[in-house]
Design an enzyme around this catalytic site. Structure first.
Site, mmCIF file in Angstrom:
data_model
loop_
_atom_site.group_PDB
_atom_site.id
_atom_site.type_symbol
_atom_site.label_atom_id
_atom_site.label_comp_id
_atom_site.label_asym_id
_atom_site.label_seq_id
_atom_site.Cartn_x
_atom_site.Cartn_y
_atom_site.Cartn_z
ATOM 1 N N THR A 186 -15.013 -20.085 0.158
ATOM 2 C CA THR A 186 -15.141 -18.670 -0.197
ATOM 3 C C THR A 186 -16.401 -18.151 -0.761
ATOM 4 O OG1 THR A 186 -14.332 -19.120 -2.341
ATOM 5 C CG2 THR A 186 -12.600 -19.095 -0.614
ATOM 6 N N GLU A 330 -8.725 -18.953 3.034
ATOM 7 C CA GLU A 330 -7.636 -20.000 2.628
ATOM 8 C C GLU A 330 -6.534 -19.778 3.583
ATOM 9 O OE1 GLU A 330 -9.087 -17.849 0.616
ATOM 10 O OE2 GLU A 330 -9.504 -18.477 -1.541
ATOM 11 N N LYS A 435 -5.718 0.175 -13.408
ATOM 12 C CA LYS A 435 -4.544 0.589 -14.115
ATOM 13 C C LYS A 435 -4.721 1.634 -15.160
ATOM 14 C CE LYS A 435 -0.360 -1.940 -15.599
ATOM 15 N NZ LYS A 435 0.075 -3.195 -15.966
ATOM 16 N N TRP A 440 -0.552 2.048 -11.748
ATOM 17 C CA TRP A 440 -1.459 1.500 -10.764
ATOM 18 C C TRP A 440 -2.072 2.858 -10.153
ATOM 19 C CZ3 TRP A 440 -2.409 -3.139 -12.113
ATOM 20 C CH2 TRP A 440 -1.466 -4.242 -12.375
HETATM 21 P P1 ADP Z 1 -14.086 -12.940 0.678
HETATM 22 O O1 ADP Z 1 -13.141 -13.452 -0.689
HETATM 23 O O2 ADP Z 1 -15.404 -13.499 0.559
HETATM 24 O O3 ADP Z 1 -14.049 -11.519 0.883
HETATM 25 P P2 ADP Z 1 -12.134 -13.836 2.661
HETATM 26 O O4 ADP Z 1 -12.389 -13.166 3.852
HETATM 27 O O5 ADP Z 1 -11.596 -15.010 2.381
HETATM 28 O O6 ADP Z 1 -13.510 -13.625 1.894
HETATM 29 O O7 ADP Z 1 -11.384 -12.562 1.893
HETATM 30 C C1 ADP Z 1 -10.166 -12.288 2.067
HETATM 31 C C2 ADP Z 1 -9.591 -11.090 1.328
HETATM 32 O O8 ADP Z 1 -10.131 -10.119 1.894
HETATM 33 C C3 ADP Z 1 -8.163 -10.778 0.997
HETATM 34 O O9 ADP Z 1 -7.647 -11.802 0.037
HETATM 35 C C4 ADP Z 1 -7.931 -9.457 1.014
HETATM 36 O O10 ADP Z 1 -8.294 -9.247 -0.313
HETATM 37 C C5 ADP Z 1 -9.083 -8.940 1.881
HETATM 38 N N1 ADP Z 1 -8.624 -8.584 3.062
HETATM 39 C C6 ADP Z 1 -8.620 -9.241 4.321
HETATM 40 N N2 ADP Z 1 -8.029 -8.546 5.117
HETATM 41 C C7 ADP Z 1 -7.747 -7.284 4.636
HETATM 42 C C8 ADP Z 1 -6.935 -6.151 5.199
HETATM 43 N N3 ADP Z 1 -6.604 -6.010 6.340
HETATM 44 N N4 ADP Z 1 -6.864 -5.208 4.153
HETATM 45 C C9 ADP Z 1 -7.303 -5.131 2.941
HETATM 46 N N5 ADP Z 1 -7.709 -6.412 2.392
HETATM 47 C C10 ADP Z 1 -7.803 -7.299 3.230
#
Ligand code: ADP
Length: 541
Positions: A186, A330, A435, A440
């Site tokens: 990540t 993940e 917050k 929120w």
């Molecule tokens: P990084 O943590 O580097 O951004 P990831 O691609 O694993 O790498 O990120 C996953 C995160 O991206 C998710 O936990 C979420 O917060 C965000 N995410 C992924 N897809 C969406 C989506 N369709 N809408 C909002 N957030 C998203």
């Protein structure tokens, strides 16, 4: 007792064998400076055999990590197939990470071999010496190797290695479907990056899920353009799914700007293409300005961050359907996709399309509130989303991090709701939530509305400390060229759309929203900029 089905392992070896045999004439095309170069899946299969033999000769005979430092291209696909199929572990390195993160990751994963695109040699040269466990570097394509010369590693040419190796490889029959096939870190916005290790089984099941109609319905009539990098969560599983489904691939290599992408779409006519919203925003702007024809695309899976409604509507106007999807490194990553249910139409269908989608079969999702209390999936109760299933990580590589897991569920760090019919709506990432006075405020919702204003190109809302309310939203906005909207006007525009107490009183106009290594808005950088006094904040009365 019953005798049941055969115990046939679900492996990348079988995806590779199947796809490169039965779809022998299917094609992977790679964009180059002057057109595209093409290779059949059959040829890829033969080269994959050669690559496996070459790697074996370099000492890969177990679960050694073979890293890639590459764009999306045919050779990267070959590594995707050869490395796991021979029983080793593919480690895709994110070329855009800071040098110290790359060094940490390669050392943590104990990479032994790096395959690098010639065009990326200068970037690798900055870190290679510090990658302690790396012994061999394999250079693919043209590029000046001089910067690698004093790295202390043995250098090889990809094509020379393949030419010298036999085509037939003795693919192991005994691969355990639960063994490691690939890994990806990540991006580690807080603390060190964490390694996620995919098994053959998880990759196989994830690829099948990508191919189902409720995800992308990928099949042999498709041509897939993965713009999302192969080092970002396996390009969302698109390459393996394509080989499994016999869908052709169009690889953009390093030509990722709007103009070459649109030109490649117009000339090669892909049917599916995945990328994060920031890329599609640029493509939309370019396509509108040039009257481009993107209609070969039947589906554009888009996620990584929330898709702004204006982007989805803009693509609809061009005759192209964006499919909002959600996932994380993940979660392999595809976990949900937003096809509206059959009964929904009009505004209701739009609400479904704007959600993060319905989670896939093979996964389970729940909402968890304060004190780890499981809340109802009623579409109302807001909490952290937790997920478990066949392609969800159960641990991080060499890092217990129990705080990220909860009774066998992964804590996603995403906050939102789940409806009884399985649709997720995310309001924020846990680390980005605002917050204010105990309530929120959804930054995603504010951004969405702001980006639907005709003058706004990008908008990112962050929480900043406030004496009275603990936190208040600060809206950072990038205006389109020649646009004139003021903070007061944008606030007025928002006033008709969200509750009054959610309206940001602080605004900053910036030239670009800073992006992460995978092209998402980097709110952490914005918060740092605010803390350092680098944002010119206005407070319209
Ligand atoms: P990084 O943590 O580097 O951004 P990831 O691609 O694993 O790498 O990120 C996953 C995160 O991206 C998710 O936990 C979420 O917060 C965000 N995410 C992924 N897809 C969406 C989506 N369709 N809408 C909002 N957030 C998203």
């Amino acid at each position: 007792m019953f005798s049941t089905m055969q115990d046939f392992p679900l492996t990348i070896t079988s995806i590779m064998r199947y796809g490169t045999t039965v779809y022998d004439s299917c094609e992977v095309a790679t964009v180059t400076d002057d057109g595209v170069r093409r290779r059949s899946y059959g040829e890829v299969g033969r080269r994959v055999g050669r690559l496996a033999n070459a790697l074996r000769r370099l000492g890969v005979d177990g679960d050694q990590r073979v890293a890639t430092f590459m764009w999306n291209n045919a050779e990267h696909l070959e590594a995707y197939l050869a490395v796991p199929a021979m029983g080793a572990v593919l480690h895709t390195l994110n070329i855009r990470l800071f040098p110290d993160q790359l060094i940490y990751i390669a050392n943590h994963a104990e990479d032994e071999i790096v395959v690098v695109d010639g065009s990326l040699i200068p970037l690798l040269a900055r870190v290679l010496r510090e990658m302690k466990t790396v012994r061999h570097v394999i250079v693919s394509g043209p590029g000046d190797r001089a910067p690698l010369a004093d790295s202390g590693k043995e250098l090889h040419s990809y094509e020379d290695l393949l030419a010298a190796a036999p085509e037939t490889f003795d693919w192991p029959e005994e691969i355990d479907e639960r063994q490691a096939a690939a890994m990806c870190y990540t991006s580690g916005t807080t603390g060190n990056p964490k390694g996620v290790v995919y098994s053959h089984r998880s990759m196989f099941l994830h690829s099948m899920s990508v191919c189902t109609g409720n995800a992308m319905g990928m099949n042999q009539t498709d041509k897939v353009l993965p713009v999302v990098p192969m080092f970002h969560a396996n390009a969302w599983g698109l390459p393996y799914a394509a080989v499994m489904a016999g869908a052709a691939l169009l690889m953009p290599d390093r030509f990722l700007q709007a103009e070459p992408l649109v030109k490649a779409i117009e000339s090669e006519r892909p049917t599916i293409s995945g990328a994060v919203p920031t890329i599609w925003n640029d493509v939309l702007r370019y396509a509108r300005e040039h009257g481009s024809d993107l209609t070969s695309l039947r589906l554009v899976p888009c996620g990584g961050s929330a898709v702004p409604e204006s982007l989805m509507r803009g693509f609809d106007e061009l005759g192209v359907r964006i499919l909002h999807a959600w996932g994380m490194t993940e979660t392999s990553p595809l976990a949900s996709a937003a096809h509206p249910p059959i009964h929904a139409s009009g505004d209701e269908a739009w609400r479904y399309r704007m959600s993060q989608g319905r989670y896939m079969c093979g996964l389970e999702v729940r909402v968890v509130g304060d004190g780890d209390v499981v809340l109802p999936s009623d579409g109302q109760s807001v909490g952290e989303i937790e997920i478990r299933g066949a392609w969800i990580t159960g641990a991080y590589h060499k890092d217990e991090d129990p705080g990220r897991f909860h009774d066998g569920w992964l804590r996603t760090g995403d906050v939102g709701t789940v409806s009884p019919d399985g649709f997720l709506v995310l309001t924020d990432r846990a680390k980005d939530v605002i917050k204010s006075g105990g309530e929120w405020i959804s930054s995603v919702e504010l951004e969405n509305h702001l980006m639907s204003h005709p003058d706004v190109l990008e908008a990112a809302v962050i929480g900043i400390p406030d004496e009275k309310w603990a936190e208040r939203p600060l809206a950072t906005v990038v205006l389109r060229a020649d646009a004139t909207a003021t903070a007061a006007e944008l606030r007025e525009f928002l006033a008709g759309r969200v509750a009054k107490w959610q309206l940001p009183e602080r605004w900053a106009f910036i030239s670009e929203v800073p992006k992460t290594s995978v092209g998402k808005f980097s709110k952490r950088t914005l918060r740092d900029m605010y803390a350092a006094g680098d944002l010119e904040v206005q407070q319209p009365s």
